[in-house]
Design an enzyme around this catalytic site. Structure first.
Site, PDB file in Angstrom:
ATOM      1  N   ASN A 223       3.334   4.976   9.221  1.00 53.12           N
ATOM      2  CA  ASN A 223       2.292   4.579   8.281  1.00 53.12           C
ATOM      3  C   ASN A 223       1.646   3.245   8.665  1.00 53.12           C
ATOM      4  OD1 ASN A 223       1.038   4.261   5.435  1.00 53.12           O
ATOM      5  ND2 ASN A 223       2.435   2.509   5.556  1.00 53.12           N
TER       6      ASN A 223
ATOM      7  N   GLY B  29       0.764  -1.237   0.000  1.00 49.77           N
ATOM      8  CA  GLY B  29       0.000   0.000   0.000  1.00 49.77           C
ATOM      9  C   GLY B  29       0.800   1.295   0.000  1.00 49.77           C
ATOM     10  N   PHE B  30       0.400   2.215   0.874  1.00 53.94           N
ATOM     11  CA  PHE B  30       1.023   3.548   0.918  1.00 53.94           C
ATOM     12  C   PHE B  30       2.531   3.447   1.181  1.00 53.94           C
ATOM     13  CE2 PHE B  30      -3.025   5.620   2.977  1.00 53.94           C
ATOM     14  CZ  PHE B  30      -3.773   5.276   1.875  1.00 53.94           C
TER      15      PHE B  30
ATOM     16  N   TYR C 156     -11.503   2.129  15.060  1.00 57.62           N
ATOM     17  CA  TYR C 156     -10.564   2.565  14.006  1.00 57.62           C
ATOM     18  C   TYR C 156     -10.548   4.091  13.918  1.00 57.62           C
ATOM     19  CZ  TYR C 156      -8.313   3.499   9.599  1.00 57.62           C
ATOM     20  OH  TYR C 156      -7.456   4.011   8.651  1.00 57.62           O
TER      21      TYR C 156
ATOM     22  N   LEU D  25     -11.041   7.721   1.093  1.00 55.78           N
ATOM     23  CA  LEU D  25     -11.112   6.459   0.341  1.00 55.78           C
ATOM     24  C   LEU D  25      -9.924   6.302  -0.612  1.00 55.78           C
ATOM     25  CD1 LEU D  25     -13.229   4.088  -0.268  1.00 55.78           C
ATOM     26  CD2 LEU D  25     -13.796   5.442  -2.299  1.00 55.78           C
TER      27      LEU D  25
ATOM     28  N   ARG E  30       6.200  -6.437   9.002  1.00 51.62           N
ATOM     29  CA  ARG E  30       6.346  -7.798   9.521  1.00 51.62           C
ATOM     30  C   ARG E  30       6.655  -8.802   8.406  1.00 51.62           C
ATOM     31  NH1 ARG E  30       0.569  -7.775  12.212  1.00 51.62           N
ATOM     32  NH2 ARG E  30       0.308  -6.908  10.116  1.00 51.62           N
ATOM     33  N   ARG E  31       6.116  -8.599   7.208  1.00 48.76           N
ATOM     34  CA  ARG E  31       6.305  -9.582   6.118  1.00 48.76           C
ATOM     35  C   ARG E  31       7.610  -9.304   5.362  1.00 48.76           C
ATOM     36  NH1 ARG E  31       0.632  -8.866   3.270  1.00 48.76           N
ATOM     37  NH2 ARG E  31       1.102  -6.750   3.974  1.00 48.76           N
TER      38      ARG E  31
ATOM     39  N   LYS F 265      -7.513   7.030  14.804  1.00 50.07           N
ATOM     40  CA  LYS F 265      -7.022   8.057  13.882  1.00 50.07           C
ATOM     41  C   LYS F 265      -7.267   9.464  14.437  1.00 50.07           C
ATOM     42  CE  LYS F 265      -5.245   5.275  10.834  1.00 50.07           C
ATOM     43  NZ  LYS F 265      -3.797   5.235  10.607  1.00 50.07           N
TER      44      LYS F 265
HETATM   45  P1  NDP Z   1      -2.109  -1.863   3.655  1.00 49.10           P
HETATM   46  O1  NDP Z   1      -2.856  -2.924   4.386  1.00 49.10           O
HETATM   47  O2  NDP Z   1      -1.902  -2.015   2.200  1.00 49.10           O
HETATM   48  O3  NDP Z   1      -0.690  -1.608   4.357  1.00 49.10           O
HETATM   49  C1  NDP Z   1      -0.579  -1.601   5.751  1.00 49.10           C
HETATM   50  C2  NDP Z   1       0.879  -1.784   6.117  1.00 49.10           C
HETATM   51  O4  NDP Z   1       0.986  -1.742   7.540  1.00 49.10           O
HETATM   52  C3  NDP Z   1       1.435  -3.096   5.638  1.00 49.10           C
HETATM   53  O5  NDP Z   1       2.707  -2.872   5.081  1.00 49.10           O
HETATM   54  C4  NDP Z   1       1.561  -3.926   6.908  1.00 49.10           C
HETATM   55  O6  NDP Z   1       2.692  -4.758   6.802  1.00 49.10           O
HETATM   56  C5  NDP Z   1       1.798  -2.824   7.930  1.00 49.10           C
HETATM   57  N1  NDP Z   1       1.494  -3.229   9.298  1.00 49.10           N
HETATM   58  C6  NDP Z   1       0.310  -3.592   9.829  1.00 49.10           C
HETATM   59  N2  NDP Z   1       0.474  -3.943  11.118  1.00 49.10           N
HETATM   60  C7  NDP Z   1       1.787  -3.779  11.402  1.00 49.10           C
HETATM   61  C8  NDP Z   1       2.584  -3.987  12.553  1.00 49.10           C
HETATM   62  N3  NDP Z   1       2.064  -4.446  13.699  1.00 49.10           N
HETATM   63  N4  NDP Z   1       3.912  -3.714  12.494  1.00 49.10           N
HETATM   64  C9  NDP Z   1       4.469  -3.277  11.343  1.00 49.10           C
HETATM   65  N5  NDP Z   1       3.771  -3.065  10.223  1.00 49.10           N
HETATM   66  C10 NDP Z   1       2.443  -3.327  10.250  1.00 49.10           C
HETATM   67  O7  NDP Z   1      -2.912  -0.514   3.966  1.00 49.10           O
HETATM   68  P2  NDP Z   1      -2.688   1.012   3.505  1.00 49.10           P
HETATM   69  O8  NDP Z   1      -1.441   1.185   2.776  1.00 49.10           O
HETATM   70  O9  NDP Z   1      -3.962   1.433   2.882  1.00 49.10           O
HETATM   71  O10 NDP Z   1      -2.621   1.698   4.939  1.00 49.10           O
HETATM   72  C11 NDP Z   1      -1.495   2.391   5.410  1.00 49.10           C
HETATM   73  C12 NDP Z   1      -1.971   3.381   6.461  1.00 49.10           C
HETATM   74  O11 NDP Z   1      -2.897   4.279   5.875  1.00 49.10           O
HETATM   75  C13 NDP Z   1      -2.695   2.770   7.657  1.00 49.10           C
HETATM   76  O12 NDP Z   1      -2.306   3.462   8.822  1.00 49.10           O
HETATM   77  C14 NDP Z   1      -4.174   3.028   7.341  1.00 49.10           C
HETATM   78  O13 NDP Z   1      -4.943   3.101   8.501  1.00 49.10           O
HETATM   79  C15 NDP Z   1      -4.067   4.368   6.661  1.00 49.10           C
HETATM   80  N6  NDP Z   1      -5.153   4.766   5.795  1.00 49.10           N
HETATM   81  C16 NDP Z   1      -5.565   3.976   4.743  1.00 49.10           C
HETATM   82  C17 NDP Z   1      -6.578   4.433   3.903  1.00 49.10           C
HETATM   83  C18 NDP Z   1      -7.084   3.645   2.752  1.00 49.10           C
HETATM   84  O14 NDP Z   1      -8.226   3.903   2.308  1.00 49.10           O
HETATM   85  N7  NDP Z   1      -6.359   2.691   2.217  1.00 49.10           N
HETATM   86  C19 NDP Z   1      -7.191   5.751   4.093  1.00 49.10           C
HETATM   87  C20 NDP Z   1      -6.709   6.475   5.242  1.00 49.10           C
HETATM   88  C21 NDP Z   1      -5.721   5.996   6.027  1.00 49.10           C
HETATM   89  P3  NDP Z   1       2.843  -6.226   7.421  1.00 49.10           P
HETATM   90  O15 NDP Z   1       1.497  -6.874   7.413  1.00 49.10           O
HETATM   91  O16 NDP Z   1       3.839  -6.872   6.485  1.00 49.10           O
HETATM   92  O17 NDP Z   1       3.418  -5.989   8.780  1.00 49.10           O
HETATM   93  C1  8X3 Z   2      -9.453   4.609   5.773  1.00 52.85           C
HETATM   94  C2  8X3 Z   2     -10.557   5.437   5.229  1.00 52.85           C
HETATM   95  O1  8X3 Z   2     -13.097   5.713   5.200  1.00 52.85           O
HETATM   96  O2  8X3 Z   2     -12.223   3.451   5.174  1.00 52.85           O
HETATM   97  O3  8X3 Z   2      -8.874   5.226   6.860  1.00 52.85           O
HETATM   98  O4  8X3 Z   2     -12.128   4.753   7.177  1.00 52.85           O
HETATM   99  S1  8X3 Z   2     -12.069   4.800   5.733  1.00 52.85           S
END
Ligand code: NDP
Ligand code: 8X3
Length: 248
Positions: A81, A11-12, A147, A179, A32-33, A151
């Site tokens: 992140n 992701g991000f 959740y 989103l 973690r992965r 945030k």
């Molecule tokens: P993804 O699920 O694609 O990525 C999440 C990342 O977080 C993965 O790389 C995962 O890696 C890592 N992660 C989760 N738990 C842990 C942990 N305990 N320790 C270390 N790494 C961890 O999601 P996004 O890229 O969408 O999300 C990234 C951030 O953006 C999050 O904080 C999410 O809440 C936020 N966000 C996302 C939105 C969206 O719509 N997608 C909108 C707004 C905010 P691994 O499992 O390998 O550890």
């Molecule tokens: C992720 C955006 O709208 O799914 O933080 O909560 S929403």
């Protein structure tokens, strides 16, 4: 510049690693992965340093930072992140374990990383912390319960960091997307129900990870006298809900 990105295996975080390195910077990519991180490292070369890290493990954070090779020790930008949502059920039907995992990751993990990295930034008089918040921290929605609350914590913690950091040269930003598709966020939230995850984005043109990565890069490379306190992004197709009123 060296950027430390938590949650860089997808992701991000992965998109940010690509943007920062494409612009000539170095990235410590943590998650973690490890297999995912290694694939990203194979793609991006020696500008990235992959490290296995679970941000809910306080001792592992300390060990990871203490174990950084000399050339990677000065962290200029920390992107907190790593994070997740688990479940979409109303509060009274939610899992307490899920709630605790979100708090441990999104709040405690972010705070622990910040606590570990911040003193060296202050000592150097420079550094940028970018915390990934969410529109869910500002606007309630059904099923957003813990959740969204995590945030909201990210937002207020970031603003309180700003209050403490005035005059130190260290910056802090709450980057709050709405989103956003192209990540594993909804697959994780729906616990592997990929059809339900895909439905979240059906008929929309959501934000893309690249949009968030470009924004993070912009924040990190602004002139040192500029601090973006917070920035909220939504896709053009997203708006706000009216209040719900149960009548009768
Ligand atoms: P993804 O699920 O694609 O990525 C999440 C990342 O977080 C993965 O790389 C995962 O890696 C890592 N992660 C989760 N738990 C842990 C942990 N305990 N320790 C270390 N790494 C961890 O999601 P996004 O890229 O969408 O999300 C990234 C951030 O953006 C999050 O904080 C999410 O809440 C936020 N966000 C996302 C939105 C969206 O719509 N997608 C909108 C707004 C905010 P691994 O499992 O390998 O550890
Ligand atoms: C992720 C955006 O709208 O799914 O933080 O909560 S929403």
């Amino acid at each position: 510049m060296i950027v430390f990105i938590t949650g860089a295996s997808a992701g991000f975080g992965a998109a940010m690693a690509r943007v920062f390195t494409a612009n000539g910077h170095k990235a410590i990519i943590a998650a973690r992965r490890v297999d995912r991180l290694q694939a990203l490292a194979a793609e991006l070369g020696d500008q990235v340093l992959p490290i296995a890290l679970d941000v809910t493990d306080k001792a592992a954070i300390r060990a990871a930072l203490d174990g950084l090779p000399a050339a990677w020790r000065q962290i200029d930008v920390l992107v907190n992140n790593a994070g997740l949502a688990l479940g979409v059920k109303p509060a009274h039907e939610s899992s307490l374990d899920d709630w605790e995992t979100m708090i441990d990751t999104n709040c405690k993990g972010l705070v622990t990383m910040t606590h570990a990295v911040l003193p060296a930034m202050v000592a150097r008089g420079a550094g940028t912390i970018i915390n990934i918040g969410s529109t869910a921290g500002a606007y309630p929605y059904p099923g957003g319960n813990v959740y969204g609350a995590t945030k909201a914590f990210v937002e207020q913690f970031t603003l309180n960091l700003r209050a403490d950091l005035v005059g130190t040269g260290v910056r802090a930003t709450n980057l709050a997307p709405g989103l956003c598709g192209g990540t594993e966020f909804s697959n994780v939230r729906m616990k592997g129900d990929d059809a339900a995850a895909a439905k979240v984005y059906e008929g929309t043109v959501p934000l893309a990870p690249q949009d968030i990565a470009n924004t993070a890069y912009w924040i990190a490379t602004l002139p040192p006298h500029m601090n973006v306190n917070q920035i909220e992004l939504m896709p053009t197709c997203q708006g706000f809900s009216p209040f719900t009123i149960k009548r009768g």
